[in-house]
Write a protein that holds these residues in place. Structure first.
Motif, PDB file in Angstrom:
ATOM      1  N   GLU A   1       0.867  -1.188   0.000  1.00 46.92           N
ATOM      2  CA  GLU A   1       0.000   0.000   0.000  1.00 46.92           C
ATOM      3  C   GLU A   1       0.896   1.229   0.000  1.00 46.92           C
ATOM      4  O   GLU A   1       1.716   1.393   0.906  1.00 46.92           O
ATOM      5  N   VAL A   2       0.751   2.068  -1.022  1.00 46.93           N
ATOM      6  CA  VAL A   2       1.573   3.271  -1.104  1.00 46.93           C
ATOM      7  C   VAL A   2       1.009   4.348  -0.187  1.00 46.93           C
ATOM      8  O   VAL A   2      -0.112   4.237   0.314  1.00 46.93           O
ATOM      9  N   ASP A   3       1.787   5.378   0.031  1.00 44.51           N
ATOM     10  CA  ASP A   3       1.379   6.476   0.914  1.00 44.51           C
ATOM     11  C   ASP A   3       0.123   7.141   0.358  1.00 44.51           C
ATOM     12  O   ASP A   3       0.101   7.595  -0.793  1.00 44.51           O
ATOM     13  N   VAL A   4      -0.929   7.186   1.152  1.00 43.81           N
ATOM     14  CA  VAL A   4      -2.213   7.724   0.695  1.00 43.81           C
ATOM     15  C   VAL A   4      -2.100   9.201   0.306  1.00 43.81           C
ATOM     16  O   VAL A   4      -2.832   9.681  -0.571  1.00 43.81           O
ATOM     17  N   ILE A   5      -1.166   9.926   0.906  1.00 49.33           N
ATOM     18  CA  ILE A   5      -0.990  11.345   0.566  1.00 49.33           C
ATOM     19  C   ILE A   5      -0.555  11.481  -0.882  1.00 49.33           C
ATOM     20  O   ILE A   5      -0.995  12.390  -1.603  1.00 49.33           O
ATOM     21  N   ALA A   6       0.310  10.565  -1.351  1.00 48.96           N
ATOM     22  CA  ALA A   6       0.753  10.601  -2.749  1.00 48.96           C
ATOM     23  C   ALA A   6      -0.420  10.359  -3.685  1.00 48.96           C
ATOM     24  O   ALA A   6      -0.525  10.979  -4.759  1.00 48.96           O
ATOM     25  N   ARG A   7      -1.329   9.490  -3.288  1.00 46.29           N
ATOM     26  CA  ARG A   7      -2.514   9.215  -4.099  1.00 46.29           C
ATOM     27  C   ARG A   7      -3.381  10.469  -4.259  1.00 46.29           C
ATOM     28  O   ARG A   7      -3.803  10.823  -5.364  1.00 46.29           O
ATOM     29  N   TYR A   8      -3.648  11.126  -3.136  1.00 43.15           N
ATOM     30  CA  TYR A   8      -4.493  12.321  -3.192  1.00 43.15           C
ATOM     31  C   TYR A   8      -3.802  13.463  -3.924  1.00 43.15           C
ATOM     32  O   TYR A   8      -4.441  14.243  -4.636  1.00 43.15           O
TER      33      TYR A   8
ATOM     34  N   ALA B   1      -9.773  15.664 -13.573  1.00 40.41           N
ATOM     35  CA  ALA B   1     -10.181  14.563 -12.710  1.00 40.41           C
ATOM     36  C   ALA B   1     -11.643  14.186 -12.925  1.00 40.41           C
ATOM     37  O   ALA B   1     -12.045  13.049 -12.644  1.00 40.41           O
ATOM     38  N   ALA B   2     -12.460  15.135 -13.430  1.00 41.73           N
ATOM     39  CA  ALA B   2     -13.884  14.878 -13.641  1.00 41.73           C
ATOM     40  C   ALA B   2     -14.155  14.211 -14.984  1.00 41.73           C
ATOM     41  O   ALA B   2     -15.284  13.797 -15.255  1.00 41.73           O
TER      42      ALA B   2
ATOM     43  N   ARG C   1      -4.191  13.037  -7.658  1.00 44.22           N
ATOM     44  CA  ARG C   1      -5.558  13.383  -8.076  1.00 44.22           C
ATOM     45  C   ARG C   1      -5.773  14.895  -8.069  1.00 44.22           C
ATOM     46  O   ARG C   1      -6.394  15.456  -8.966  1.00 44.22           O
ATOM     47  N   LEU C   2      -5.229  15.560  -7.046  1.00 41.49           N
ATOM     48  CA  LEU C   2      -5.378  17.006  -6.929  1.00 41.49           C
ATOM     49  C   LEU C   2      -4.702  17.722  -8.089  1.00 41.49           C
ATOM     50  O   LEU C   2      -5.227  18.703  -8.640  1.00 41.49           O
ATOM     51  N   LEU C   3      -3.537  17.235  -8.493  1.00 37.08           N
ATOM     52  CA  LEU C   3      -2.786  17.878  -9.579  1.00 37.08           C
ATOM     53  C   LEU C   3      -3.472  17.726 -10.934  1.00 37.08           C
ATOM     54  O   LEU C   3      -3.159  18.458 -11.872  1.00 37.08           O
ATOM     55  N   MET C   4      -4.410  16.789 -11.028  1.00 31.16           N
ATOM     56  CA  MET C   4      -5.154  16.627 -12.278  1.00 31.16           C
ATOM     57  C   MET C   4      -6.108  17.795 -12.519  1.00 31.16           C
ATOM     58  O   MET C   4      -6.514  18.051 -13.657  1.00 31.16           O
TER      59      MET C   4
END
Length: 219
Positions: A182-189, A199-200, A192-195
């Motif tokens: 499981e990778v760091d959840v902060i990297a996941r968010y 993202a929509a 997504r934020l940088l998209m």
């Protein structure tokens, strides 16, 4: 949510197939089961499982087909040892890092050797996860919160100190062992934020052999 600090090692006592998926029984006499309630979450080798039945020395949980296909759980059998951690409470210390118990992929141990009193491991992650693994960043391996010592493409290095080796299933790892990552959840968010507004937008399917065949490029 979890911290990646393992409380004890449990043992799978039964893997029962029911209606196409699995009911798992795990026993761990060293854990205080009086604090566990029906519906509680327990990270089991990094997989968030829901307690559907309490035992005097363990618990039972139902496992979906998706979990079986995306984690190492599909290979477990009676006698398999697993890392266990109960979910965070407001009074808990965040000793590791924020862990969701949602496995991102399966890695493979490709090297293990001694380094003074520690052990050095190299693990190959799926290529799709490489961008989330950073030098000195956090990663969860079979539910254990660990620090990445080095990274080269999809391969990363870990230094396992004696205490962690003794208290987790890492002690049993060998070349070829498959592990839940499981990778760091902060990297996941952050990704997504940088998209931004993109993202929509629905993802467009990539060009695959199936796509080419369906569109008449070859038979």
């Amino acid at each position: 949510m979890f911290t990646g600090i393992i409380e004890t090692i449990g043992t799978v006592s039964e893997v029962k197939t029911i209606g196409g998926d699995v009911r798992l029984t795990v026993r761990a006499p060293k854990l205080d089961w009086t604090r566990v309630r029906l519906g509680d979450s327990i990270a089991t080798n990094g997989i968030c499982l829901t307690v559907i039945e309490k035992l005097a020395d363990g618990f039972r949980a139902d496992v979906s087909r998706e979990t079986l296909s995306l984690t190492t759980l599909g290979n477990w059998k009676s006698g398999t040892q697993v890392n266990l951690e109960q979910a965070l409470t407001p009074e808990s210390r965040l000793g590791g890092h924020i862990v969701s118990g949602h496995v991102d992929g399966i890695g493979e141990v490709i090297s293990r050797h001694g380094d003074a009193r520690s052990e050095r491991l190299q693990i190959r992650a799926p290529d799709s996860l490489a961008k989330y693994i950073a030098h000195k960043g956090s990663i969860t391996v079979d539910g254990t919160s660990l620090t990445v010592n080095a990274v080269n493409g999809a391969v990363f290095d870990l230094n396992i100190v004696p205490h962690t080796l003794k208290e987790t299933v890492i002690q049993h790892y060998h070349v070829g062992t498959q592990v839940n990552l499981e990778v760091d959840v902060i990297a996941r968010y952050l990704e997504r934020l940088l998209m931004g507004d993109k993202a929509a937008q629905p993802e467009k399917p990539g060009i695959t052999p199936e796509f080419l065949a369906q569109n008449g490029f070859y038979k």
